[in-house]
Design a protein around this motif. Structure first.
Motif, PDB file in Angstrom:
ATOM      1  N   HIS A 176       0.858  -1.187   0.000  1.00 35.70           N
ATOM      2  CA  HIS A 176       0.000   0.000   0.000  1.00 35.70           C
ATOM      3  C   HIS A 176       0.892   1.234   0.000  1.00 35.70           C
ATOM      4  O   HIS A 176       1.747   1.394   0.871  1.00 35.70           O
ATOM      5  CB  HIS A 176      -0.903   0.011   1.231  1.00 35.70           C
ATOM      6  CG  HIS A 176      -1.760   1.241   1.326  1.00 35.70           C
ATOM      7  ND1 HIS A 176      -1.397   2.352   2.047  1.00 35.70           N
ATOM      8  CD2 HIS A 176      -2.965   1.546   0.762  1.00 35.70           C
ATOM      9  CE1 HIS A 176      -2.330   3.284   1.947  1.00 35.70           C
ATOM     10  NE2 HIS A 176      -3.295   2.815   1.179  1.00 35.70           N
ATOM     11  N   SER A 187      -2.098   7.673   0.453  1.00 31.81           N
ATOM     12  CA  SER A 187      -3.529   7.725   0.719  1.00 31.81           C
ATOM     13  C   SER A 187      -4.271   8.678  -0.206  1.00 31.81           C
ATOM     14  O   SER A 187      -5.457   8.922  -0.022  1.00 31.81           O
ATOM     15  CB  SER A 187      -3.769   8.160   2.180  1.00 31.81           C
ATOM     16  OG  SER A 187      -3.158   9.413   2.431  1.00 31.81           O
ATOM     17  N   ARG A 229      -1.338   7.553  -4.494  1.00 34.70           N
ATOM     18  CA  ARG A 229      -2.393   6.618  -4.074  1.00 34.70           C
ATOM     19  C   ARG A 229      -2.309   5.371  -4.935  1.00 34.70           C
ATOM     20  O   ARG A 229      -2.680   5.369  -6.108  1.00 34.70           O
ATOM     21  CB  ARG A 229      -3.763   7.277  -4.225  1.00 34.70           C
ATOM     22  CG  ARG A 229      -4.935   6.319  -4.003  1.00 34.70           C
ATOM     23  CD  ARG A 229      -5.096   6.002  -2.514  1.00 34.70           C
ATOM     24  NE  ARG A 229      -6.366   5.363  -2.250  1.00 34.70           N
ATOM     25  CZ  ARG A 229      -6.524   4.028  -2.132  1.00 34.70           C
ATOM     26  NH1 ARG A 229      -5.491   3.236  -2.260  1.00 34.70           N
ATOM     27  NH2 ARG A 229      -7.710   3.532  -1.869  1.00 34.70           N
ATOM     28  N   ARG A 230      -1.765   4.281  -4.359  1.00 31.01           N
ATOM     29  CA  ARG A 230      -1.628   3.041  -5.132  1.00 31.01           C
ATOM     30  C   ARG A 230      -1.473   1.880  -4.165  1.00 31.01           C
ATOM     31  O   ARG A 230      -0.798   1.980  -3.153  1.00 31.01           O
ATOM     32  CB  ARG A 230      -0.418   3.130  -6.066  1.00 31.01           C
ATOM     33  CG  ARG A 230      -0.252   1.938  -6.998  1.00 31.01           C
ATOM     34  CD  ARG A 230       0.756   2.243  -8.097  1.00 31.01           C
ATOM     35  NE  ARG A 230       2.060   2.610  -7.568  1.00 31.01           N
ATOM     36  CZ  ARG A 230       3.019   3.197  -8.284  1.00 31.01           C
ATOM     37  NH1 ARG A 230       2.807   3.518  -9.547  1.00 31.01           N
ATOM     38  NH2 ARG A 230       4.179   3.496  -7.730  1.00 31.01           N
ATOM     39  N   ASP A 231      -2.095   0.750  -4.483  1.00 34.39           N
ATOM     40  CA  ASP A 231      -1.904  -0.464  -3.688  1.00 34.39           C
ATOM     41  C   ASP A 231      -2.253  -1.666  -4.548  1.00 34.39           C
ATOM     42  O   ASP A 231      -2.985  -1.565  -5.534  1.00 34.39           O
ATOM     43  CB  ASP A 231      -2.753  -0.435  -2.410  1.00 34.39           C
ATOM     44  CG  ASP A 231      -4.228  -0.250  -2.691  1.00 34.39           C
ATOM     45  OD1 ASP A 231      -4.914  -1.261  -2.920  1.00 34.39           O
ATOM     46  OD2 ASP A 231      -4.695   0.896  -2.688  1.00 34.39           O
ATOM     47  N   GLY A 232      -1.687  -2.826  -4.166  1.00 32.79           N
ATOM     48  CA  GLY A 232      -1.951  -4.031  -4.932  1.00 32.79           C
ATOM     49  C   GLY A 232      -1.067  -5.186  -4.507  1.00 32.79           C
ATOM     50  O   GLY A 232      -0.309  -5.104  -3.533  1.00 32.79           O
ATOM     51  N   ILE A 259      -4.138  -2.318  -7.826  1.00 34.41           N
ATOM     52  CA  ILE A 259      -5.593  -2.271  -7.940  1.00 34.41           C
ATOM     53  C   ILE A 259      -6.072  -0.831  -8.060  1.00 34.41           C
ATOM     54  O   ILE A 259      -6.947  -0.504  -8.852  1.00 34.41           O
ATOM     55  CB  ILE A 259      -6.232  -2.963  -6.720  1.00 34.41           C
ATOM     56  CG1 ILE A 259      -5.823  -4.439  -6.692  1.00 34.41           C
ATOM     57  CG2 ILE A 259      -7.756  -2.824  -6.761  1.00 34.41           C
ATOM     58  CD1 ILE A 259      -6.269  -5.158  -5.445  1.00 34.41           C
ATOM     59  N   HIS A 260      -5.501   0.058  -7.239  1.00 34.23           N
ATOM     60  CA  HIS A 260      -5.807   1.478  -7.311  1.00 34.23           C
ATOM     61  C   HIS A 260      -4.539   2.218  -7.722  1.00 34.23           C
ATOM     62  O   HIS A 260      -3.447   1.922  -7.252  1.00 34.23           O
ATOM     63  CB  HIS A 260      -6.296   2.013  -5.952  1.00 34.23           C
ATOM     64  CG  HIS A 260      -7.489   1.297  -5.423  1.00 34.23           C
ATOM     65  ND1 HIS A 260      -7.417   0.345  -4.424  1.00 34.23           N
ATOM     66  CD2 HIS A 260      -8.800   1.375  -5.765  1.00 34.23           C
ATOM     67  CE1 HIS A 260      -8.609  -0.117  -4.164  1.00 34.23           C
ATOM     68  NE2 HIS A 260      -9.477   0.480  -4.962  1.00 34.23           N
ATOM     69  N   ARG A 261      -4.693   3.251  -8.579  1.00 36.06           N
ATOM     70  CA  ARG A 261      -3.518   3.947  -9.095  1.00 36.06           C
ATOM     71  C   ARG A 261      -3.608   5.464  -8.950  1.00 36.06           C
ATOM     72  O   ARG A 261      -2.860   6.196  -9.572  1.00 36.06           O
ATOM     73  CB  ARG A 261      -3.295   3.602 -10.574  1.00 36.06           C
ATOM     74  CG  ARG A 261      -2.962   2.139 -10.810  1.00 36.06           C
ATOM     75  CD  ARG A 261      -2.472   1.923 -12.215  1.00 36.06           C
ATOM     76  NE  ARG A 261      -3.490   2.256 -13.201  1.00 36.06           N
ATOM     77  CZ  ARG A 261      -3.230   2.616 -14.445  1.00 36.06           C
ATOM     78  NH1 ARG A 261      -1.969   2.732 -14.838  1.00 36.06           N
ATOM     79  NH2 ARG A 261      -4.204   2.896 -15.297  1.00 36.06           N
ATOM     80  N   GLY A 262      -4.484   5.974  -8.113  1.00 39.51           N
ATOM     81  CA  GLY A 262      -4.553   7.401  -7.837  1.00 39.51           C
ATOM     82  C   GLY A 262      -4.706   8.239  -9.087  1.00 39.51           C
ATOM     83  O   GLY A 262      -5.601   8.038  -9.900  1.00 39.51           O
ATOM     84  N   GLU A 263      -3.758   9.174  -9.294  1.00 39.83           N
ATOM     85  CA  GLU A 263      -3.817  10.081 -10.432  1.00 39.83           C
ATOM     86  C   GLU A 263      -3.008   9.568 -11.617  1.00 39.83           C
ATOM     87  O   GLU A 263      -2.571  10.351 -12.456  1.00 39.83           O
ATOM     88  CB  GLU A 263      -3.301  11.460 -10.016  1.00 39.83           C
ATOM     89  CG  GLU A 263      -4.173  12.140  -8.973  1.00 39.83           C
ATOM     90  CD  GLU A 263      -3.602  13.469  -8.537  1.00 39.83           C
ATOM     91  OE1 GLU A 263      -2.480  13.811  -8.990  1.00 39.83           O
ATOM     92  OE2 GLU A 263      -4.246  14.162  -7.740  1.00 39.83           O
ATOM     93  N   ILE A 272      -2.579  -2.565 -15.338  1.00 39.98           N
ATOM     94  CA  ILE A 272      -2.361  -2.507 -13.894  1.00 39.98           C
ATOM     95  C   ILE A 272      -0.995  -3.053 -13.495  1.00 39.98           C
ATOM     96  O   ILE A 272      -0.587  -2.881 -12.348  1.00 39.98           O
ATOM     97  CB  ILE A 272      -3.462  -3.276 -13.142  1.00 39.98           C
ATOM     98  CG1 ILE A 272      -3.391  -4.774 -13.464  1.00 39.98           C
ATOM     99  CG2 ILE A 272      -4.836  -2.713 -13.474  1.00 39.98           C
ATOM    100  CD1 ILE A 272      -4.312  -5.611 -12.598  1.00 39.98           C
TER     101      ILE A 272
END
Length: 323
Positions: free
Chosen positions: A227, A230, A235-238, A266-270, A278
């Motif tokens: 992770h 925030s 902002r990125r996690d996976g 999974i999430h890549r923010g901006e 991914i």
């Protein structure tokens, strides 16, 4: 992604015939650098292992400082021809090998920055003095010839340490052989910082959990969850998966390894670019120290390699449980 696996394969070649190799040496180097008609600095972390009296290989992380519009670093693998003198207390060596660089470049017309990746070749000369114990003093000249970037030259002074104690002053003839795995099973919780490879180097908190399993005497595999930050650009996690080349020293208390693999964010923010997917590359260096029979402290430095100019350095430390 193919580039990261090429590096892993090249690094694996350095471990062939490990049971009959010369001792392992770890070194830290720093010194002035010139390139693009300007001056900066360079530093490197180096692991060298001999394949006999006159041949050696090394795995190095090289940082080329901050020349104008370029912040470049990355891993390199070299083969060395070395020539021992003065009863093997003084060694002169010449090395050459491929360099997989990651460069944070200033974008044209003031439009921010971009993370570019490429290949180069590093030519090196090294002179080493071996003390009466494990310590070494090193003087090294590096010339980097990059395929699509500036060439640089650096002169670095270094201090090294022989991780296997020599039988007598000078180079150790043979490394201590391994007969079992460095790791059986290990679960580690870590926390630290994620640093965006941008002009401003924005920083945010990072956390990770990792499961490590020994496959052979010199090869580990890890599965984990990372992770980063925030919000905003960080902002990125996976999920992460890596293969590791590993070594153990000091009665198996200290382990060191270099890993390469994939990071499925999974999430890549901006992050920009819907077609980037991914998957990113993940190159890491890690060390652990066993503080009790089942407990160890671990430090890991990760480089996340993206295709959308969101490369990061993720520096983590934590506690692991071995079973």
């Amino acid at each position: 992604m193919k580039a990261n696996w090429r590096f892993a394969v090249a690094a694996a070649a350095l471990y062939i015939g490990a049971d009959h190799a010369s001792a392992q040496e770890f070194g830290l180097y720093s010194g002035p650098l010139t390139g693009e008609h300007s001056h900066s600095y360079a530093w490197s972390l180096d692991y060298t292992e001999g394949f006999g009296q006159y041949l050696a290989g090394s795995i190095t992380w090289l940082n080329e400082g901050h020349i104008p519009d370029h912040h470049r670093d990355g891993p390199l693998v070299q083969v060395w021809g070395r020539f021992p003198l003065a009863q093997r207390r003084f060694v002169v060596a010449l090395g050459v090998g491929p360099y997989r660089y990651f460069d944070t470049e200033a974008a044209e017309q003031g439009l921010g920055y971009s993370n570019t990746h490429g290949w180069g070749v590093v030519y090196s000369g090294r002179a080493t003095w071996y003390s009466s114990r494990r310590w070494t003093v090193n003087l090294q000249l590096n010339h980097v010839q990059a395929a699509n970037g500036p060439s640089t030259t650096a002169v670095m002074l270094g201090v090294g340490y022989q991780l296997d104690a020599p039988d007598s002053p000078g180079m150790r003839d043979f490394a201590l052989p391994r007969t079992y795995k460095v790791t059986n099973n290990e679960v580690t919780l870590m926390a630290g910082a994620s640093i965006l490879n941008s002009i401003d180097s924005q920083t945010s908190a990072a956390e990770a959990i990792e499961y490590r399993r020994g496959l052979t005497n010199y090869l580990d595999v890890t599965l984990g969850y990372l992770h980063e930050g925030s919000g905003g650009a960080l902002r990125r996690d996976g999920a992460t998966a890596q293969l590791w080349l590993t070594r153990a020293f000091f009665g198996e208390r200290l382990t060191m390894g270099i890993g390469a693999g994939l990071y499925a964010a999974i999430h890549r923010g901006e992050a920009t670019g819907d077609g980037d997917g991914i998957l990113s590359g993940l190159v890491s260096v890690s060390a652990s120290y066993r503080v009790a029979q089942h407990w160890s402290a671990r430090v890991t430095w990760n480089r996340v390699v993206t295709r959308y100019s969101r490369d990061t350095d993720v520096i983590l430390a934590g506690i692991g449980y071995r079973f």
